[in-house]
Design an enzyme around this catalytic site. Sequence first.
Site, short mmCIF file in Angstrom:
data_model
loop_
_atom_site.label_atom_id
_atom_site.label_comp_id
_atom_site.label_asym_id
_atom_site.label_seq_id
_atom_site.Cartn_x
_atom_site.Cartn_y
_atom_site.Cartn_z
N ASP A 172 9.92 -5.54 -21.59
CA ASP A 172 9.59 -5.49 -23.02
C ASP A 172 8.07 -5.34 -23.13
OD1 ASP A 172 10.62 -7.56 -25.83
OD2 ASP A 172 9.02 -6.11 -25.70
N ASP A 200 10.80 -0.49 -27.41
CA ASP A 200 9.88 -0.94 -26.35
C ASP A 200 10.58 -1.82 -25.32
OD1 ASP A 200 10.20 -3.38 -27.67
OD2 ASP A 200 8.10 -3.94 -27.35
N GLU A 201 11.89 -1.70 -25.21
CA GLU A 201 12.58 -2.60 -24.27
C GLU A 201 13.76 -1.91 -23.59
OE1 GLU A 201 13.62 -5.49 -27.38
OE2 GLU A 201 15.69 -4.89 -27.07
P1 TTP Z 1 9.17 -6.47 -30.29
O1 TTP Z 1 9.27 -6.18 -28.83
O2 TTP Z 1 10.12 -7.43 -30.89
O3 TTP Z 1 7.71 -7.02 -30.60
P2 TTP Z 1 6.32 -6.63 -29.98
O4 TTP Z 1 6.45 -5.66 -28.85
O5 TTP Z 1 5.42 -6.17 -31.08
O6 TTP Z 1 5.77 -8.01 -29.48
P3 TTP Z 1 6.21 -8.84 -28.18
O7 TTP Z 1 4.98 -8.94 -27.36
O8 TTP Z 1 6.64 -10.17 -28.73
O9 TTP Z 1 7.32 -8.08 -27.52
O10 TTP Z 1 9.28 -5.12 -31.10
C1 TTP Z 1 8.78 -3.88 -30.62
C2 TTP Z 1 8.18 -3.09 -31.74
O11 TTP Z 1 9.16 -2.85 -32.75
C3 TTP Z 1 7.04 -3.79 -32.44
O12 TTP Z 1 5.78 -3.54 -31.82
C4 TTP Z 1 7.11 -3.24 -33.83
C5 TTP Z 1 8.56 -2.90 -34.05
N1 TTP Z 1 9.19 -3.93 -34.90
C6 TTP Z 1 9.30 -3.69 -36.27
O13 TTP Z 1 8.90 -2.63 -36.75
N2 TTP Z 1 9.85 -4.65 -37.05
C7 TTP Z 1 10.30 -5.86 -36.55
O14 TTP Z 1 10.78 -6.72 -37.31
C8 TTP Z 1 10.18 -6.09 -35.14
C9 TTP Z 1 10.67 -7.39 -34.55
C10 TTP Z 1 9.63 -5.10 -34.36
MG MG Z 2 7.80 -5.99 -27.30
#
Ligand code: TTP
Ligand code: MG
Length: 382
Positions: free
Chosen positions: A29, A125-126
Amino acid sequence: MLIVMTLVDPLSYISNREKVFTKIILYMDLDAFFAAVEIRENPAFVGKPLIVGGDPITRRGVVSTCSYEARKFGIHSGMPLAKALQLCPNAVTLRGSRHLYSNISDNINSILKQYSPLVKKTGIDEAFMDITNIVKDYEEAEQLAYELKDEIYANERLTCSIGIAPNKILAKMASNINKPDGLSIMKPEDIKSILSPLKIDSIPGIGPKSKKYFTEQGVITCGHLARCSIDKVHVHWGNHGLKLWKLVNGFNTESTEKYLSPRSRKSKSDEKTFFFPLTSWDEVWHNLNDSISTIVSSAKKSNFRFRTITMKIRFRNFETNNRSHTLPCYINTEKQVAEVIAKLLKEYRSLSPSDIRLIGVKISDLQKIAKTQTDLIKFFSQ
Ligand code: TTP
Ligand code: MG
Protein backbone atom coordinates in the site's frame (compact mmCIF):
# COMPACT_ATOMS: atom_id res chain seq x y z
CA MET A 1 -16.60 -8.71 29.64
CA LEU A 2 -17.01 -11.98 27.82
CA ILE A 3 -14.15 -13.92 29.39
CA VAL A 4 -16.04 -16.92 30.65
CA MET A 5 -14.67 -20.37 31.40
CA THR A 6 -16.20 -23.02 29.22
CA LEU A 7 -16.21 -26.76 29.07
CA VAL A 8 -16.58 -26.85 25.27
CA ASP A 9 -13.34 -27.77 23.52
CA PRO A 10 -12.52 -24.70 21.35
CA LEU A 11 -10.88 -26.95 18.77
CA SER A 12 -14.26 -28.54 18.03
CA TYR A 13 -15.10 -25.25 16.28
CA ILE A 14 -11.98 -25.36 14.11
CA SER A 15 -11.88 -27.36 10.89
CA ASN A 16 -8.70 -29.08 9.70
CA ARG A 17 -8.31 -26.55 6.90
CA GLU A 18 -8.34 -23.72 9.41
CA LYS A 19 -5.42 -25.26 11.29
CA VAL A 20 -2.95 -24.90 8.42
CA PHE A 21 -1.49 -22.05 6.43
CA THR A 22 -0.06 -22.87 3.03
CA LYS A 23 0.50 -19.48 1.44
CA ILE A 24 2.78 -16.47 1.74
CA ILE A 25 0.95 -13.30 0.77
CA LEU A 26 2.46 -9.85 0.31
CA TYR A 27 0.31 -6.73 0.52
CA MET A 28 1.60 -3.38 -0.70
CA ASP A 29 0.00 0.00 0.00
CA LEU A 30 1.57 3.31 -1.05
CA ASP A 31 1.98 5.89 1.70
CA ALA A 32 -0.30 8.95 1.59
CA PHE A 33 -0.52 8.25 -2.13
CA PHE A 34 -2.07 11.38 -3.70
CA ALA A 35 -0.26 13.65 -1.24
CA ALA A 36 3.10 11.89 -1.77
CA VAL A 37 2.76 12.34 -5.54
CA GLU A 38 2.05 16.06 -5.14
CA ILE A 39 5.08 16.41 -2.85
CA ARG A 40 7.23 14.54 -5.38
CA GLU A 41 6.05 16.89 -8.11
CA ASN A 42 6.70 19.98 -6.00
CA PRO A 43 9.48 19.59 -3.43
CA ALA A 44 8.49 22.93 -1.86
CA PHE A 45 5.74 20.89 -0.11
CA VAL A 46 8.20 18.56 1.64
CA GLY A 47 7.56 18.53 5.40
CA LYS A 48 4.38 20.63 5.10
CA PRO A 49 0.84 19.66 6.05
CA LEU A 50 -0.73 19.03 2.64
CA ILE A 51 -4.31 18.15 1.79
CA VAL A 52 -5.48 16.71 -1.52
CA GLY A 53 -9.19 16.91 -2.31
CA GLY A 54 -12.03 19.39 -2.26
CA ASP A 55 -11.98 22.88 -3.72
CA PRO A 56 -9.20 25.04 -2.27
CA ILE A 57 -11.08 28.26 -3.16
CA THR A 58 -14.62 27.52 -1.92
CA ARG A 59 -13.37 25.02 0.72
CA ARG A 60 -16.19 22.70 -0.35
CA GLY A 61 -15.75 18.96 -0.72
CA VAL A 62 -13.87 16.37 1.28
CA VAL A 63 -10.27 15.42 1.92
CA SER A 64 -9.12 12.60 -0.41
CA THR A 65 -5.94 12.20 1.58
CA CYS A 66 -3.31 14.26 3.35
CA SER A 67 0.37 14.13 4.18
CA TYR A 68 1.47 12.54 7.45
CA GLU A 69 2.29 16.07 8.71
CA ALA A 70 -1.38 17.01 8.20
CA ARG A 71 -2.53 13.82 9.94
CA LYS A 72 -0.90 15.09 13.14
CA PHE A 73 -3.66 17.75 13.25
CA GLY A 74 -6.34 15.05 13.15
CA ILE A 75 -7.08 15.46 9.44
CA HIS A 76 -8.04 12.28 7.56
CA SER A 77 -9.60 11.01 4.33
CA GLY A 78 -13.30 11.74 4.04
CA MET A 79 -13.24 14.73 6.42
CA PRO A 80 -14.94 17.88 5.08
CA LEU A 81 -12.25 20.22 3.78
CA ALA A 82 -13.72 23.14 5.77
CA LYS A 83 -13.27 21.17 9.00
CA ALA A 84 -9.74 20.10 8.02
CA LEU A 85 -8.78 23.73 7.46
CA GLN A 86 -10.18 24.65 10.86
CA LEU A 87 -7.85 22.06 12.38
CA CYS A 88 -4.87 23.25 10.34
CA PRO A 89 -5.46 26.65 8.70
CA ASN A 90 -1.95 26.70 7.20
CA ALA A 91 -2.30 23.42 5.32
CA VAL A 92 -1.54 23.54 1.60
CA THR A 93 -4.68 22.43 -0.27
CA LEU A 94 -4.71 20.97 -3.77
CA ARG A 95 -7.46 19.60 -5.98
CA GLY A 96 -5.27 16.73 -7.15
CA SER A 97 -4.26 15.31 -10.51
CA ARG A 98 -6.23 12.07 -11.05
CA HIS A 99 -4.69 11.33 -14.44
CA LEU A 100 -1.19 11.36 -12.99
CA TYR A 101 -2.21 9.14 -10.04
CA SER A 102 -3.76 6.58 -12.32
CA ASN A 103 -0.70 6.58 -14.60
CA ILE A 104 1.58 5.95 -11.60
CA SER A 105 -0.79 3.26 -10.35
CA ASP A 106 -0.41 1.44 -13.70
CA ASN A 107 3.37 1.74 -13.54
CA ILE A 108 3.45 0.26 -10.06
CA ASN A 109 1.20 -2.56 -11.13
CA SER A 110 3.65 -3.36 -13.93
CA ILE A 111 6.51 -3.41 -11.42
CA LEU A 112 4.60 -5.83 -9.17
CA LYS A 113 3.83 -8.08 -12.13
CA GLN A 114 7.53 -8.40 -12.89
CA TYR A 115 7.92 -10.12 -9.53
CA SER A 116 4.90 -12.37 -9.73
CA PRO A 117 1.99 -12.74 -12.14
CA LEU A 118 -0.21 -13.54 -9.14
CA VAL A 119 -1.04 -9.92 -8.41
CA LYS A 120 -4.46 -8.71 -7.39
CA LYS A 121 -4.85 -4.94 -7.49
CA THR A 122 -7.45 -3.94 -4.91
CA GLY A 123 -7.30 -0.16 -5.13
CA ILE A 124 -5.47 2.69 -6.83
CA ASP A 125 -2.48 2.31 -4.51
CA GLU A 126 -2.73 -1.21 -3.14
CA ALA A 127 -2.33 -4.80 -4.29
CA PHE A 128 -1.92 -8.32 -3.01
CA MET A 129 0.68 -10.69 -4.38
CA ASP A 130 0.85 -14.43 -3.85
CA ILE A 131 4.57 -15.13 -3.43
CA THR A 132 4.25 -18.68 -2.10
CA ASN A 133 6.03 -20.24 -5.04
CA ILE A 134 8.69 -17.64 -5.59
CA VAL A 135 10.21 -17.51 -2.13
CA LYS A 136 11.52 -20.35 -0.02
CA ASP A 137 10.52 -18.89 3.35
CA TYR A 138 9.69 -15.67 5.22
CA GLU A 139 13.34 -14.56 5.20
CA GLU A 140 13.36 -14.64 1.41
CA ALA A 141 9.95 -12.96 1.40
CA GLU A 142 11.45 -10.11 3.44
CA GLN A 143 14.31 -9.78 0.92
CA LEU A 144 11.81 -9.65 -1.92
CA ALA A 145 9.82 -6.95 -0.10
CA TYR A 146 12.93 -4.79 0.29
CA GLU A 147 13.76 -5.27 -3.42
CA LEU A 148 10.22 -4.27 -4.31
CA LYS A 149 10.30 -1.18 -2.09
CA ASP A 150 13.63 -0.15 -3.65
CA GLU A 151 12.35 -0.70 -7.17
CA ILE A 152 9.17 1.30 -6.55
CA TYR A 153 11.20 4.13 -5.04
CA ALA A 154 13.79 4.06 -7.85
CA ASN A 155 11.08 4.24 -10.49
CA GLU A 156 8.52 6.50 -8.88
CA ARG A 157 10.21 8.12 -5.89
CA LEU A 158 7.32 6.98 -3.69
CA THR A 159 7.40 4.94 -0.50
CA CYS A 160 5.05 2.12 0.37
CA SER A 161 4.25 -0.08 3.31
CA ILE A 162 4.32 -3.83 2.95
CA GLY A 163 2.85 -6.59 5.05
CA ILE A 164 3.72 -10.26 4.61
CA ALA A 165 1.58 -12.95 6.20
CA PRO A 166 0.00 -16.33 5.44
CA ASN A 167 -3.26 -14.83 4.17
CA LYS A 168 -4.63 -11.61 2.71
CA ILE A 169 -6.41 -10.14 5.71
CA LEU A 170 -3.34 -10.69 7.90
CA ALA A 171 -1.00 -9.27 5.22
CA LYS A 172 -3.14 -6.14 5.06
CA MET A 173 -3.14 -5.82 8.84
CA ALA A 174 0.63 -6.31 8.90
CA SER A 175 1.12 -3.53 6.35
CA ASN A 176 -0.58 -1.07 8.70
CA ILE A 177 1.66 -1.85 11.66
CA ASN A 178 4.67 0.23 10.57
CA LYS A 179 3.26 2.86 8.26
CA PRO A 180 4.72 4.88 6.52
CA ASP A 181 7.60 3.18 4.65
CA GLY A 182 7.09 0.08 6.76
CA LEU A 183 7.63 -3.62 6.39
CA SER A 184 6.06 -6.09 8.79
CA ILE A 185 6.25 -9.83 8.69
CA MET A 186 3.64 -12.00 10.39
CA LYS A 187 4.72 -15.64 10.40
CA PRO A 188 1.97 -18.15 11.30
CA GLU A 189 3.49 -18.81 14.73
CA ASP A 190 3.58 -15.07 15.57
CA ILE A 191 0.04 -14.11 14.48
CA LYS A 192 -1.56 -14.29 17.91
CA SER A 193 1.13 -12.29 19.72
CA ILE A 194 1.41 -9.64 16.99
CA LEU A 195 -2.35 -9.11 16.83
CA SER A 196 -2.89 -9.15 20.59
CA PRO A 197 -2.11 -5.45 21.34
CA LEU A 198 -3.80 -4.12 18.17
CA LYS A 199 -7.10 -2.27 18.54
CA ILE A 200 -10.13 -4.30 17.48
CA ASP A 201 -10.88 -1.89 14.61
CA SER A 202 -7.50 -2.61 13.04
CA ILE A 203 -9.25 -5.71 11.64
CA PRO A 204 -10.42 -4.70 8.14
CA GLY A 205 -14.21 -4.53 8.11
CA ILE A 206 -14.61 -3.49 11.74
CA GLY A 207 -16.06 0.00 11.44
CA PRO A 208 -17.14 2.48 14.13
CA LYS A 209 -20.45 0.64 14.75
CA SER A 210 -18.90 -2.78 15.38
CA LYS A 211 -16.10 -1.16 17.36
CA LYS A 212 -18.66 0.47 19.69
CA TYR A 213 -20.45 -2.83 20.10
CA PHE A 214 -17.22 -4.67 20.97
CA THR A 215 -16.09 -1.86 23.30
CA GLU A 216 -19.35 -2.09 25.23
CA GLN A 217 -18.50 -5.75 25.86
CA GLY A 218 -15.02 -4.85 27.10
CA VAL A 219 -13.32 -5.96 23.89
CA ILE A 220 -10.89 -3.17 23.03
CA THR A 221 -8.00 -5.12 21.51
CA CYS A 222 -7.62 -8.23 19.38
CA GLY A 223 -6.10 -9.87 22.47
CA HIS A 224 -9.32 -9.25 24.44
CA LEU A 225 -11.31 -10.99 21.70
CA ALA A 226 -8.81 -13.86 21.51
CA ARG A 227 -9.29 -14.54 25.23
CA CYS A 228 -13.11 -14.62 25.04
CA SER A 229 -14.64 -18.05 25.31
CA ILE A 230 -15.42 -19.37 21.84
CA ASP A 231 -18.93 -20.66 22.55
CA LYS A 232 -19.96 -17.33 24.12
CA VAL A 233 -18.52 -15.52 21.10
CA HIS A 234 -20.59 -17.77 18.89
CA VAL A 235 -23.76 -17.14 20.92
CA HIS A 236 -23.29 -13.34 21.10
CA TRP A 237 -21.79 -12.51 17.74
CA GLY A 238 -22.73 -15.43 15.53
CA ASN A 239 -20.64 -16.73 12.65
CA HIS A 240 -19.03 -13.37 12.00
CA GLY A 241 -17.81 -13.19 15.62
CA LEU A 242 -16.56 -16.76 15.36
CA LYS A 243 -14.56 -15.91 12.26
CA LEU A 244 -12.98 -12.93 14.01
CA TRP A 245 -12.19 -15.05 17.05
CA LYS A 246 -10.44 -17.59 14.82
CA LEU A 247 -8.49 -14.83 13.09
CA VAL A 248 -7.15 -13.28 16.30
CA ASN A 249 -6.27 -16.72 17.66
CA GLY A 250 -4.09 -17.49 14.66
CA PHE A 251 -6.38 -19.79 12.70
CA ASN A 252 -6.76 -19.58 8.95
CA THR A 253 -10.07 -17.91 8.14
CA GLU A 254 -9.48 -17.68 4.41
CA SER A 255 -10.12 -20.44 1.96
CA THR A 256 -7.26 -21.01 -0.43
CA GLU A 257 -7.90 -18.99 -3.52
CA LYS A 258 -7.37 -20.38 -6.95
CA TYR A 259 -4.52 -18.39 -8.40
CA LEU A 260 -2.79 -18.86 -11.70
CA SER A 261 0.02 -21.35 -11.91
CA PRO A 262 3.16 -20.12 -10.21
CA ARG A 263 6.11 -18.86 -12.18
CA SER A 264 9.56 -17.54 -11.54
CA ARG A 265 10.27 -14.06 -10.22
CA LYS A 266 13.56 -13.90 -12.06
CA SER A 267 13.94 -11.26 -14.71
CA LYS A 268 16.60 -9.89 -17.01
CA SER A 269 16.79 -6.30 -18.10
CA ASP A 270 18.93 -3.84 -19.96
CA GLU A 271 18.47 -0.10 -20.22
CA LYS A 272 20.20 2.87 -21.81
CA THR A 273 20.35 6.42 -20.54
CA PHE A 274 20.76 9.23 -23.04
CA PHE A 275 22.58 12.20 -21.67
CA PHE A 276 22.33 13.91 -25.07
CA PRO A 277 18.95 14.11 -26.82
CA LEU A 278 18.30 11.49 -29.50
CA THR A 279 17.44 12.91 -32.89
CA SER A 280 15.48 10.11 -34.57
CA TRP A 281 13.29 7.07 -33.87
CA ASP A 282 15.90 4.98 -35.73
CA GLU A 283 18.30 5.76 -32.91
CA VAL A 284 15.66 4.73 -30.34
CA TRP A 285 15.18 1.45 -32.19
CA HIS A 286 18.89 0.86 -32.51
CA ASN A 287 19.23 1.11 -28.72
CA LEU A 288 16.18 -1.04 -28.08
CA ASN A 289 17.46 -3.75 -30.43
CA ASP A 290 20.76 -3.70 -28.65
CA SER A 291 19.03 -4.24 -25.28
CA ILE A 292 16.80 -6.96 -26.76
CA SER A 293 19.83 -8.75 -28.15
CA THR A 294 21.68 -8.57 -24.81
CA ILE A 295 18.86 -9.97 -22.71
CA VAL A 296 17.67 -12.61 -25.16
CA SER A 297 21.22 -14.01 -25.54
CA SER A 298 21.58 -14.04 -21.79
CA ALA A 299 18.23 -15.86 -21.39
CA LYS A 300 19.19 -18.41 -24.04
CA LYS A 301 22.57 -18.97 -22.44
CA SER A 302 20.91 -19.87 -19.15
CA ASN A 303 18.19 -21.93 -20.88
CA PHE A 304 15.32 -19.64 -20.01
CA ARG A 305 12.26 -18.76 -21.98
CA PHE A 306 9.83 -16.06 -20.89
CA ARG A 307 6.38 -14.60 -21.35
CA THR A 308 6.36 -11.06 -20.01
CA ILE A 309 8.10 -8.21 -21.79
CA THR A 310 8.32 -4.75 -20.28
CA MET A 311 9.45 -1.55 -21.87
CA LYS A 312 10.62 1.19 -19.55
CA ILE A 313 10.73 4.73 -20.80
CA ARG A 314 11.85 7.76 -18.81
CA PHE A 315 11.41 11.28 -20.07
CA ARG A 316 13.60 14.32 -19.49
CA ASN A 317 11.18 15.50 -16.75
CA PHE A 318 11.86 12.12 -15.04
CA GLU A 319 8.33 10.83 -15.59
CA THR A 320 8.81 7.10 -15.97
CA ASN A 321 6.44 4.65 -17.62
CA ASN A 322 6.62 0.87 -17.56
CA ARG A 323 4.51 -0.89 -20.13
CA SER A 324 4.21 -4.67 -19.98
CA HIS A 325 2.72 -7.36 -22.11
CA THR A 326 2.32 -11.00 -21.12
CA LEU A 327 2.10 -13.44 -24.00
CA PRO A 328 -0.08 -16.55 -23.91
CA CYS A 329 2.95 -18.80 -24.44
CA TYR A 330 6.67 -18.76 -23.64
CA ILE A 331 9.12 -17.36 -26.18
CA ASN A 332 12.87 -16.81 -26.49
CA THR A 333 13.75 -15.07 -29.74
CA GLU A 334 14.78 -11.49 -30.43
CA LYS A 335 12.22 -11.18 -33.22
CA GLN A 336 9.32 -12.06 -30.90
CA VAL A 337 10.48 -9.56 -28.26
CA ALA A 338 10.95 -6.84 -30.89
CA GLU A 339 7.37 -7.37 -32.09
CA VAL A 340 6.01 -6.83 -28.59
CA ILE A 341 8.23 -3.79 -28.00
CA ALA A 342 7.11 -2.28 -31.31
CA LYS A 343 3.50 -2.52 -30.10
CA LEU A 344 4.34 -1.03 -26.71
CA LEU A 345 6.27 1.80 -28.33
CA LYS A 346 3.34 2.84 -30.52
CA GLU A 347 1.82 4.78 -27.61
CA TYR A 348 4.81 7.15 -27.69
CA ARG A 349 5.31 7.64 -31.42
CA SER A 350 3.70 11.09 -31.38
CA LEU A 351 6.41 12.32 -29.00
CA SER A 352 9.83 13.58 -29.95
CA PRO A 353 12.73 11.13 -29.44
CA SER A 354 14.65 14.00 -27.86
CA ASP A 355 12.24 13.85 -24.88
CA ILE A 356 13.47 10.36 -23.98
CA ARG A 357 16.08 10.20 -21.25
CA LEU A 358 16.16 6.44 -20.75
CA ILE A 359 14.79 3.41 -22.50
CA GLY A 360 14.98 -0.18 -21.41
CA VAL A 361 13.66 -3.68 -21.92
CA LYS A 362 12.97 -6.30 -19.31
CA ILE A 363 11.91 -9.91 -19.69
CA SER A 364 10.29 -11.61 -16.74
CA ASP A 365 8.11 -14.55 -15.86
CA LEU A 366 11.10 -16.70 -16.80
CA GLN A 367 10.82 -20.46 -17.09
CA LYS A 368 13.72 -22.85 -17.19
CA ILE A 369 13.61 -25.04 -20.28
CA ALA A 370 13.86 -28.66 -19.19
CA LYS A 371 17.08 -30.46 -20.19
CA THR A 372 15.19 -32.87 -22.47
CA GLN A 373 13.56 -29.92 -24.25
CA THR A 374 16.90 -28.15 -24.79
CA ASP A 375 18.41 -31.36 -26.14
CA LEU A 376 15.51 -31.67 -28.58
CA ILE A 377 15.83 -28.02 -29.64
CA LYS A 378 19.57 -28.55 -30.23
CA PHE A 379 18.91 -31.81 -32.06
CA PHE A 380 16.42 -30.25 -34.46
CA SER A 381 18.52 -27.13 -35.06
CA GLN A 382 21.59 -29.17 -36.03
P1 TTP B 1 -5.30 4.96 1.11
O1 TTP B 1 -4.24 3.96 0.80
O2 TTP B 1 -6.42 4.55 1.98
O3 TTP B 1 -4.63 6.22 1.81
P2 TTP B 1 -3.23 6.90 1.54
O4 TTP B 1 -2.40 6.15 0.55
O5 TTP B 1 -3.46 8.33 1.19
O6 TTP B 1 -2.57 6.88 2.96
P3 TTP B 1 -1.90 5.63 3.73
O7 TTP B 1 -0.49 6.02 3.93
O8 TTP B 1 -2.67 5.56 5.01
O9 TTP B 1 -2.08 4.43 2.86
O10 TTP B 1 -5.92 5.52 -0.23
C1 TTP B 1 -5.17 5.68 -1.42
C2 TTP B 1 -5.59 6.93 -2.14
O11 TTP B 1 -6.98 6.86 -2.46
C3 TTP B 1 -5.42 8.19 -1.32
O12 TTP B 1 -4.11 8.76 -1.46
C4 TTP B 1 -6.49 9.08 -1.86
C5 TTP B 1 -7.58 8.15 -2.34
N1 TTP B 1 -8.69 8.14 -1.36
C6 TTP B 1 -9.79 8.97 -1.59
O13 TTP B 1 -9.83 9.67 -2.60
N2 TTP B 1 -10.79 8.98 -0.67
C7 TTP B 1 -10.76 8.22 0.47
O14 TTP B 1 -11.69 8.28 1.30
C8 TTP B 1 -9.62 7.38 0.70
C9 TTP B 1 -9.56 6.52 1.94
C10 TTP B 1 -8.62 7.36 -0.24
MG1 MG C 1 -2.12 4.09 0.72
